[in-house]
Write a protein that holds these residues in place. Structure first.
Motif, short mmCIF file in Angstrom:
data_model
loop_
_atom_site.label_atom_id
_atom_site.label_comp_id
_atom_site.label_asym_id
_atom_site.label_seq_id
_atom_site.Cartn_x
_atom_site.Cartn_y
_atom_site.Cartn_z
N ILE A 99 0.84 -1.21 0.00
CA ILE A 99 0.00 0.00 0.00
C ILE A 99 0.87 1.25 0.00
CG2 ILE A 99 -1.66 1.35 1.34
CD1 ILE A 99 -2.92 -1.28 2.25
N MET A 100 1.92 1.25 0.81
CA MET A 100 2.81 2.42 0.82
C MET A 100 3.47 2.63 -0.53
SD MET A 100 4.55 2.64 4.63
CE MET A 100 5.08 0.93 4.77
N ALA A 101 3.88 1.54 -1.19
CA ALA A 101 4.47 1.66 -2.52
C ALA A 101 3.48 2.24 -3.51
CB ALA A 101 4.97 0.30 -3.00
N ALA A 102 2.21 1.81 -3.43
CA ALA A 102 1.18 2.36 -4.30
C ALA A 102 0.98 3.85 -4.06
CB ALA A 102 -0.13 1.60 -4.09
N LEU A 103 1.00 4.25 -2.78
CA LEU A 103 0.85 5.67 -2.46
C LEU A 103 2.03 6.48 -2.99
CD1 LEU A 103 -0.45 5.37 1.23
CD2 LEU A 103 -1.79 5.99 -0.81
N VAL A 104 3.23 5.92 -2.90
CA VAL A 104 4.42 6.61 -3.41
C VAL A 104 4.31 6.78 -4.93
CG1 VAL A 104 6.92 6.45 -3.76
CG2 VAL A 104 5.93 5.90 -1.53
N ALA A 105 3.92 5.71 -5.62
CA ALA A 105 3.78 5.78 -7.08
C ALA A 105 2.76 6.84 -7.48
CB ALA A 105 3.38 4.41 -7.64
N LYS A 106 1.65 6.88 -6.77
CA LYS A 106 0.63 7.89 -7.08
C LYS A 106 1.17 9.29 -6.80
CE LYS A 106 -4.16 9.20 -6.09
NZ LYS A 106 -5.43 8.83 -5.39
N HIS A 107 1.87 9.46 -5.68
CA HIS A 107 2.44 10.76 -5.32
C HIS A 107 3.49 11.19 -6.34
CE1 HIS A 107 3.05 13.93 -2.30
NE2 HIS A 107 4.34 13.83 -2.56
N ALA A 108 4.17 10.20 -6.93
CA ALA A 108 5.23 10.50 -7.89
C ALA A 108 4.70 10.76 -9.30
CB ALA A 108 6.24 9.35 -7.93
N MET B 247 12.49 9.48 1.47
CA MET B 247 11.37 9.31 2.39
C MET B 247 11.02 10.63 3.07
SD MET B 247 11.90 5.70 4.37
CE MET B 247 13.68 5.62 4.54
N SER B 248 12.03 11.30 3.59
CA SER B 248 11.78 12.55 4.31
C SER B 248 11.20 13.61 3.38
CB SER B 248 13.08 13.06 4.94
OG SER B 248 13.45 12.26 6.04
N VAL B 249 11.72 13.70 2.16
CA VAL B 249 11.22 14.69 1.21
C VAL B 249 9.78 14.37 0.81
CG1 VAL B 249 11.51 15.60 -1.12
CG2 VAL B 249 13.49 15.34 0.37
N LEU B 250 9.48 13.10 0.61
CA LEU B 250 8.11 12.72 0.27
C LEU B 250 7.13 13.16 1.36
CD1 LEU B 250 8.78 9.18 -1.22
CD2 LEU B 250 7.69 11.07 -2.44
N LEU B 251 7.49 12.92 2.63
CA LEU B 251 6.62 13.34 3.72
C LEU B 251 6.48 14.86 3.76
CD1 LEU B 251 7.66 10.95 6.64
CD2 LEU B 251 5.78 10.69 5.01
N GLN B 252 7.59 15.57 3.56
CA GLN B 252 7.54 17.03 3.59
C GLN B 252 6.72 17.59 2.43
OE1 GLN B 252 11.45 19.04 4.60
NE2 GLN B 252 12.16 16.92 4.64
N SER B 253 6.66 16.84 1.33
CA SER B 253 5.91 17.33 0.16
C SER B 253 4.45 16.93 0.20
CB SER B 253 6.56 16.80 -1.12
OG SER B 253 6.44 15.40 -1.22
N GLY B 254 4.01 16.30 1.31
CA GLY B 254 2.59 16.06 1.49
C GLY B 254 2.14 14.61 1.47
N LEU B 255 3.04 13.67 1.21
CA LEU B 255 2.63 12.26 1.25
C LEU B 255 2.29 11.87 2.68
CD1 LEU B 255 2.34 9.48 -0.13
CD2 LEU B 255 4.75 9.07 0.42
N ASP B 256 1.13 11.27 2.87
CA ASP B 256 0.67 10.86 4.20
C ASP B 256 0.52 9.35 4.23
OD1 ASP B 256 -0.43 10.53 6.70
OD2 ASP B 256 -2.30 11.60 6.26
#
Length: 360
Positions: free
Chosen positions: A177-186, A298-307
């Motif tokens: 699920i986290m990988a899917a969220l990352v792909a969508k965020h990317a 990881m840190s940049v993804l969280l800072q850019s709004g990934l939850d």
């Protein structure tokens, strides 16, 4: 101090009193706040064939953690008492070809905390300063505790450029699920995730994944028209380790498609390699995280709004470890986090996934 220990070569774990860890000159001592339960921990607790072949008892288990530095070794110059940190649980040799080339995640002599070395399910842990990641922006301790599996998800999802691509994820466990969220965020155009568990697919939907497939009832090809796919998926993220899932993924890839494979098969998988050849597919194995490039991501993804906080479905005190492990083994949960802080657990009627988050 208290620690959760595999005391004997048999099923079960025990919360027992153990000596405080020794802090070497190049180590830091961390007061553990939260820990996450991983599938590896379940294998060890159950004392299955893998655990019997790989684990030497007694052993403090666990490798997903966050906490505060409370002591700094004499030779450590860039870390300070009071820093809030997570830990890279892979210890590398520093001298093999990969390490000397800066590719520490490929170290041929990697050892893991909670597997070969006493781990994180304890009130305190001493780790090499070079394995510490300092959180320099606000991070929920529950999320900081799962930076290890989050790193697996990020490392897998970013193997190939997802921007504008159609991505198929097999396995809706927490990392999938986290990988899917990352792909969508990317910037992926479509992200589809498959599993056999309706509960886990419902969790993926609740976190923003638009298309889910229970492959016990539906084929991946059945969603092509709905998504306006003409040639198949561009990128596959195989997170399940299941032979049928990998074969279904290969069957639904476009020519030149790319597959990143994190899932570990429990047995050999037979594949139609002619399909791989004629479709010119790339299949890349993925393990762990890049040290520390993935951690920056990881840190940049969280800072850019990934939850990713919603992937944590169950919270327990470490004193409730049996219930925590039962939840993690249920097959329907997301990530399970245990607290080692001195916060009082809620009354029995509100335990498990209904916990209020303990104070940071």
């Amino acid at each position: 101090m208290k620690a959760l220990v595999k005391t004997r070569p048999e099923p079960g774990l025990e919360l027992v009193e153990v000596p405080m860890p020794t802090v070497r000159p190049t180590d830091v001592l961390i007061k553990v706040r939260r820990t996450g339960i991983c599938g590896t921990d379940l294998h060890i607790a159950n004392w299955d064939g893998w655990a019997q072949a790989n684990i030497t008892t007694p052993l403090i288990v666990g490798h997903e953690l966050c906490g505060d530095i409370v002591e700094v070794g004499a030779a450590v110059e860039d870390l300070e008492v009071g820093m809030f940190v997570s830990v890279e649980g892979h210890y590398v040799c520093g001298r093999c070809r990969a390490c000397l080339a800066g590719n520490r995640h490929l170290c041929i002599k990697t050892r893991g905390i909670g597997v070969q070395i006493d781990g994180a399910f304890a009130e305190y842990i001493a780790v090499p300063a070079g394995n510490v990641w300092v959180h320099r922006h606000d991070v929920d301790p529950d999320v900081a505790a799962i930076f290890d599996p989050f790193g697996n998800a990020v490392h897998t999802a970013l193997q190939f450029n997802c921007l504008g691509e159609d991505v198929l994820v097999s396995g809706a466990g927490p990392i999938g699920i986290m990988a899917a969220l990352v792909a969508k965020h990317a910037g992926a155009r479509h992200v589809v995730i498959t599993d056999l568990s309706d509960e886990r697919l419902a969790l993926a939907t609740s976190l923003g994944i638009d298309t889910t497939i229970n492959v016990a009832r539906e084929r991946v090809k059945d969603v092509w028209d709905h998504l306006n796919l003409r040639e198949g998926f561009d990128i596959g993220l195989e997170m399940s380790g299941a032979g049928p899932a990998l074969r279904e993924m290969i069957a639904n890839m476009t020519h030149g498609g790319k597959i990143a494979m994190l899932g570990i098969p429990s047995q050999e998988i037979s594949l139609d390699l002619a399909k791989v050849v004629f479709s010119m597919l790339t299949i890349r194995g993925v393990y762990g995280r890049e040290i520390f490039e993935t951690w920056y991501a990881m840190s940049v993804l969280l800072q850019s709004g990934l939850d990713i906080s919603g992937v944590i479905t169950d919270r327990f005190s470490h004193t409730e470890h049996e219930a925590a492990f039962a939840a993690a083994a249920s097959g329907g949960s997301g990530k399970v986090v245990m607290s080692w802080d001195d916060w009082p657990p809620p009354p029995p009627a509100t335990r498990g996934r209904r916990h209020e988050r303990p104070p940071a």
